[in-house]
Design an enzyme around this catalytic site. Structure first.
Site, PDB file in Angstrom:
ATOM      1  N   ARG A 112     106.948 -28.078  86.462  1.00 20.46           N
ATOM      2  CA  ARG A 112     107.737 -28.076  87.679  1.00 20.46           C
ATOM      3  C   ARG A 112     107.903 -26.676  88.279  1.00 20.46           C
ATOM      4  NH1 ARG A 112     108.856 -32.300  84.753  1.00 20.46           N
ATOM      5  NH2 ARG A 112     108.503 -30.755  83.159  1.00 20.46           N
ATOM      6  N   THR A 113     108.311 -25.715  87.466  1.00 24.62           N
ATOM      7  CA  THR A 113     108.671 -24.409  88.023  1.00 24.62           C
ATOM      8  C   THR A 113     107.442 -23.710  88.595  1.00 24.62           C
ATOM      9  OG1 THR A 113     110.334 -24.325  86.275  1.00 24.62           O
ATOM     10  CG2 THR A 113     109.961 -22.304  87.519  1.00 24.62           C
TER      11      THR A 113
ATOM     12  N   HIS B  83     117.723 -19.253  83.793  1.00 26.40           N
ATOM     13  CA  HIS B  83     116.731 -19.968  84.618  1.00 26.40           C
ATOM     14  C   HIS B  83     117.381 -20.157  85.991  1.00 26.40           C
ATOM     15  CE1 HIS B  83     113.477 -22.420  85.829  1.00 26.40           C
ATOM     16  NE2 HIS B  83     113.427 -23.302  84.852  1.00 26.40           N
TER      17      HIS B  83
ATOM     18  N   ARG C 127     107.809 -16.230  83.940  1.00 23.05           N
ATOM     19  CA  ARG C 127     108.408 -17.022  82.854  1.00 23.05           C
ATOM     20  C   ARG C 127     107.911 -16.443  81.543  1.00 23.05           C
ATOM     21  NH1 ARG C 127     108.989 -23.413  82.051  1.00 23.05           N
ATOM     22  NH2 ARG C 127     110.592 -22.943  83.596  1.00 23.05           N
TER      23      ARG C 127
ATOM     24  N   LYS D 190      94.177 -10.374  74.361  1.00 17.05           N
ATOM     25  CA  LYS D 190      93.531  -9.181  73.787  1.00 17.05           C
ATOM     26  C   LYS D 190      94.562  -8.129  73.406  1.00 17.05           C
ATOM     27  CE  LYS D 190      89.869  -9.822  77.181  1.00 17.05           C
ATOM     28  NZ  LYS D 190      89.364  -9.214  78.421  1.00 17.05           N
TER      29      LYS D 190
HETATM   30  N1   CP Z   1     112.741 -27.461  84.527  1.00 15.24           N
HETATM   31  C1   CP Z   1     111.688 -26.734  84.142  1.00 15.24           C
HETATM   32  O1   CP Z   1     111.778 -25.520  83.988  1.00 15.24           O
HETATM   33  O2   CP Z   1     110.522 -27.449  83.979  1.00 15.24           O
HETATM   34  P1   CP Z   1     109.132 -26.788  83.614  1.00 15.24           P
HETATM   35  O3   CP Z   1     109.233 -26.233  82.215  1.00 15.24           O
HETATM   36  O4   CP Z   1     108.117 -27.900  83.706  1.00 15.24           O
HETATM   37  O5   CP Z   1     108.869 -25.686  84.593  1.00 15.24           O
END
Ligand code: CP
Length: 303
Positions: free
Chosen positions: A58-59, A136, A108, A86
């Site tokens: 999603r993100t 988040h 992320r 590497k």
């Molecule tokens: N909610 C969320 O962060 O989903 P993803 O890990 O799929 O990005």
């Protein structure tokens, strides 16, 4: 070391109500633009890089969709297919990608603090797309936006956050965001998965799950994070589902009109019964749809 980026989004902690509401106002404009197919091309000529050192559906896709809708060029990076394998460090990676002329890095990483560290070493904007168990922020903003669009205001509403709070960056970011917007945040879940200090941060521990369900206007069910469970916090997944999963029977205790949320991905039959995940109270796909507009507002403000 270069100066800290000025327009980064690293956490919802410390964001003011007016900052959040301004983002929401822009997200509303972007949602209308997406619906009509005439998005504001605010990032035309700019480049956004998605640096994902940890898995995401999603993100990552939502930030890509948001950046493209704003007219940006998008670079996508996944650690497994990069020079990280590497031995290249996070710092070298972000500085090299920045040197390609990017306006914003969306990062992320499994390490808490990774986005903050990156932001200290680049001049471009850094958007935290999830760092370890820490934060988040874009998820919290899209969650709060979903509730705000439904209710008109979060003032006085009660949001129950249910499950593995200890490992949840979503829970932490939501606590800050929801309380800033005037909501009461209540936590329930296994005592072994409740971190210390939630009350000092503005939340409240429910006396029981049943009591918490009866007072909630929304229940935000957290994913059981198998990848972060290293110390035997749970006797078994089956036990978790029995004691803390949002079953149809438990969901029936919610107030009429209360909504069920989940950040995804859902462990069906563990923290959330399939019939509840797909039932009439769920707003899970609305969260995903709102995520694009909210991330457009974030990128517009940062890049
Ligand atoms: N909610 C969320 O962060 O989903 P993803 O890990 O799929 O990005």
């Amino acid at each position: 070391m270069k100066p800290r980026a000025r327009h980064s989004l690293l956490t919802t902690e410390g964001m003011s109500r007016s900052e959040v509401e301004s983002l929401f106002a822009r997200a509303r404009v972007h949602a209308r633009g997406l619906e009509s197919g005439r998005s504001v091309r605010a990032l035309e000529g700019k480049v956004v890089a998605n640096l994902f050192f940890e898995a995401s559906t999603r993100t990552r896709l939502s930030f890509e969709r948001a950046a493209k809708a704003l007219g940006a060029d998008v670079l996508n990076f996944t650690a497994q297919a990069s020079s990280v394998v590497k031995g290249e460090t996070l710092m070298d990676t972000v500085r090299n990608v920045e040197a390609m002329g990017v306006a914003a890095l969306v990062i992320r990483h499994s390490a808490s603090g990774a986005a903050h560290l990156a932001a200290r070493h680049v001049r471009c904007a850094v958007v935290n797309a999830g760092d370890g168990t820490h934060a988040h922020p874009s998820q919290a903003l899209l969650d709060a936006f979903t509730l705000h669009e439904r209710w008109g205001s979060l003032d006085g509403k009660t949001v129950l956050i249910l499950g593995d709070v200890l490992h949840s960056r979503v829970a932490r970011s939501n606590l800050f965001c929801l309380t800033t917007l005037g909501a009461h945040v209540v936590f329930a879940g296994p005592p072994t998965l409740m971190p210390a200090g939630l009350e000092e941060m503005g939340g409240r521990l429910a006396p029981s799950l049943e009591a918490a369900l009866a007072e909630a206007d929304a229940v935000m069910v957290l994913r059981v994070q198998g990848e972060r469970q290293t110390a035997g916090y749970l006797p078994s997944v089956r036990e978790y589902a029995r004691l803390y999963g949002l079953s149809a029977e438990r969901a029936a205790r919610l107030r009429p009109g209360a909504v069920v949320m989940h950040p995804g991905p859902v462990n069906r039959g563990v923290e959330l019964a399939p019939e509840v995940a797909d039932g009439p109270a769920n707003v899970i796909l609305a969260q995903v749809s709102h995520g694009v507009a909210v991330r457009m507002a974030i990128l517009e403000a940062c890049a």
